[in-house]
Design a protein around this motif. Structure first.
Motif, PDB file in Angstrom:
ATOM      1  N   PRO A  39     -10.747  33.588  -2.252  1.00 41.13           N
ATOM      2  CA  PRO A  39     -11.935  32.730  -2.159  1.00 41.13           C
ATOM      3  C   PRO A  39     -11.724  31.650  -1.098  1.00 41.13           C
ATOM      4  CG  PRO A  39     -11.215  32.986  -4.445  1.00 41.13           C
ATOM      5  CD  PRO A  39     -10.113  33.500  -3.572  1.00 41.13           C
ATOM      6  N   PRO A  40     -12.781  31.071  -0.596  1.00 36.64           N
ATOM      7  CA  PRO A  40     -12.651  30.023   0.425  1.00 36.64           C
ATOM      8  C   PRO A  40     -11.761  28.882  -0.050  1.00 36.64           C
ATOM      9  CG  PRO A  40     -14.939  30.687   0.185  1.00 36.64           C
ATOM     10  CD  PRO A  40     -14.182  31.360  -0.912  1.00 36.64           C
ATOM     11  N   GLY A  41     -10.763  28.537   0.741  1.00 34.56           N
ATOM     12  CA  GLY A  41      -9.892  27.421   0.418  1.00 34.56           C
ATOM     13  C   GLY A  41      -8.896  27.666  -0.692  1.00 34.56           C
ATOM     14  N   LYS A  42      -8.798  28.912  -1.144  1.00 38.28           N
ATOM     15  CA  LYS A  42      -7.888  29.216  -2.248  1.00 38.28           C
ATOM     16  C   LYS A  42      -6.893  30.299  -1.849  1.00 38.28           C
ATOM     17  CE  LYS A  42     -11.192  27.941  -5.863  1.00 38.28           C
ATOM     18  NZ  LYS A  42     -11.859  28.383  -7.124  1.00 38.28           N
ATOM     19  N   PRO A  86     -21.637  33.682  -7.980  1.00 35.96           N
ATOM     20  CA  PRO A  86     -21.226  32.975  -6.754  1.00 35.96           C
ATOM     21  C   PRO A  86     -19.710  32.777  -6.680  1.00 35.96           C
ATOM     22  CG  PRO A  86     -23.187  31.968  -7.662  1.00 35.96           C
ATOM     23  CD  PRO A  86     -22.750  33.007  -8.658  1.00 35.96           C
ATOM     24  N   GLU A  87     -19.063  32.666  -7.833  1.00 33.82           N
ATOM     25  CA  GLU A  87     -17.608  32.479  -7.863  1.00 33.82           C
ATOM     26  C   GLU A  87     -16.855  33.725  -7.395  1.00 33.82           C
ATOM     27  OE1 GLU A  87     -19.644  29.565 -10.080  1.00 33.82           O
ATOM     28  OE2 GLU A  87     -19.674  31.736 -10.409  1.00 33.82           O
ATOM     29  N   ASP A  88     -17.536  34.837  -7.270  1.00 33.68           N
ATOM     30  CA  ASP A  88     -16.906  36.056  -6.763  1.00 33.68           C
ATOM     31  C   ASP A  88     -16.862  36.089  -5.235  1.00 33.68           C
ATOM     32  OD1 ASP A  88     -18.638  37.753  -9.389  1.00 33.68           O
ATOM     33  OD2 ASP A  88     -16.493  37.272  -9.349  1.00 33.68           O
ATOM     34  N   THR A  89     -17.487  35.114  -4.608  1.00 33.59           N
ATOM     35  CA  THR A  89     -17.470  35.053  -3.153  1.00 33.59           C
ATOM     36  C   THR A  89     -16.044  34.915  -2.647  1.00 33.59           C
ATOM     37  OG1 THR A  89     -19.677  34.100  -3.000  1.00 33.59           O
ATOM     38  CG2 THR A  89     -18.182  33.680  -1.158  1.00 33.59           C
ATOM     39  N   ALA A  90     -15.652  35.834  -1.767  1.00 34.68           N
ATOM     40  CA  ALA A  90     -14.276  35.857  -1.274  1.00 34.68           C
ATOM     41  C   ALA A  90     -14.145  36.954  -0.227  1.00 34.68           C
ATOM     42  CB  ALA A  90     -13.298  36.125  -2.417  1.00 34.68           C
ATOM     43  N   VAL A  91     -13.016  36.930   0.450  1.00 35.42           N
ATOM     44  CA  VAL A  91     -12.620  38.080   1.254  1.00 35.42           C
ATOM     45  C   VAL A  91     -11.803  38.981   0.337  1.00 35.42           C
ATOM     46  CG1 VAL A  91     -11.339  38.890   3.261  1.00 35.42           C
ATOM     47  CG2 VAL A  91     -12.593  36.717   3.371  1.00 35.42           C
ATOM     48  N   TYR A  92     -12.217  40.221   0.240  1.00 33.86           N
ATOM     49  CA  TYR A  92     -11.557  41.176  -0.644  1.00 33.86           C
ATOM     50  C   TYR A  92     -10.631  42.064   0.196  1.00 33.86           C
ATOM     51  CZ  TYR A  92     -14.442  39.861  -4.603  1.00 33.86           C
ATOM     52  OH  TYR A  92     -15.023  39.152  -5.641  1.00 33.86           O
ATOM     53  N   TYR A  93      -9.398  42.206  -0.282  1.00 32.22           N
ATOM     54  CA  TYR A  93      -8.381  42.975   0.422  1.00 32.22           C
ATOM     55  C   TYR A  93      -7.958  44.173  -0.421  1.00 32.22           C
ATOM     56  CZ  TYR A  93      -7.836  38.887   3.434  1.00 32.22           C
ATOM     57  OH  TYR A  93      -8.060  37.854   4.312  1.00 32.22           O
TER      58      TYR A  93
END
Length: 114
Positions: A39-42, A86-93
């Motif tokens: 997630p952004p910033g995490k 919205p908390e699922d927003t992230a870059v998924y790898y």
């Protein structure tokens, strides 16, 4: 070995997306495939993993909403994501343990709008 992820995008809260990750190259034995996200910033965190025997593990935050599956014949892992928040927003790898070695795919962005 390469892991090629696809399927990210922008979706409204409550919507669904499906991520795919194809493992290619000199694949010996797939021990485990799965997904992490950042997630952004995490920091990067595990989301879901599936072993070559079909056993699965999910993060508490996605349990009951996400489903991971593996198509052994296609060397592909899928992540069906429902009831997105919205908390699922992230870059998924995409993650793979193949013949005892660890591999990462490029990230795919998932953005969930409220």
């Amino acid at each position: 070995v390469q892991l090629q992820a696809s399927g990210g995008g922008l979706v409204q809260a409550g919507g669904s997306l499906r991520l795919s990750c194809l493992a290619s190259g000199s694949i010996g034995m797939i021990n485990m495939l799965g997904w992490y996200r950042q997630p952004p910033g995490k920091q990067r965190e595990p989301v879901a993993l599936v072993s070559n025997l079909g056993s699965t593990n999910y993060a508490d935050s996605v349990e009951g909403r996400f489903t991971i599956s593996m198509d052994n014949a296609k060397n592909t892992v899928y992540l069906q994501m429902n009831s997105l928040e919205p908390e699922d927003t992230a870059v998924y790898y995409c993650y793979g343990m193949i013949s005892g070695a660890t591999y990462w795919g490029q990230g795919t962005q998932v953005t969930v709008s409220s």
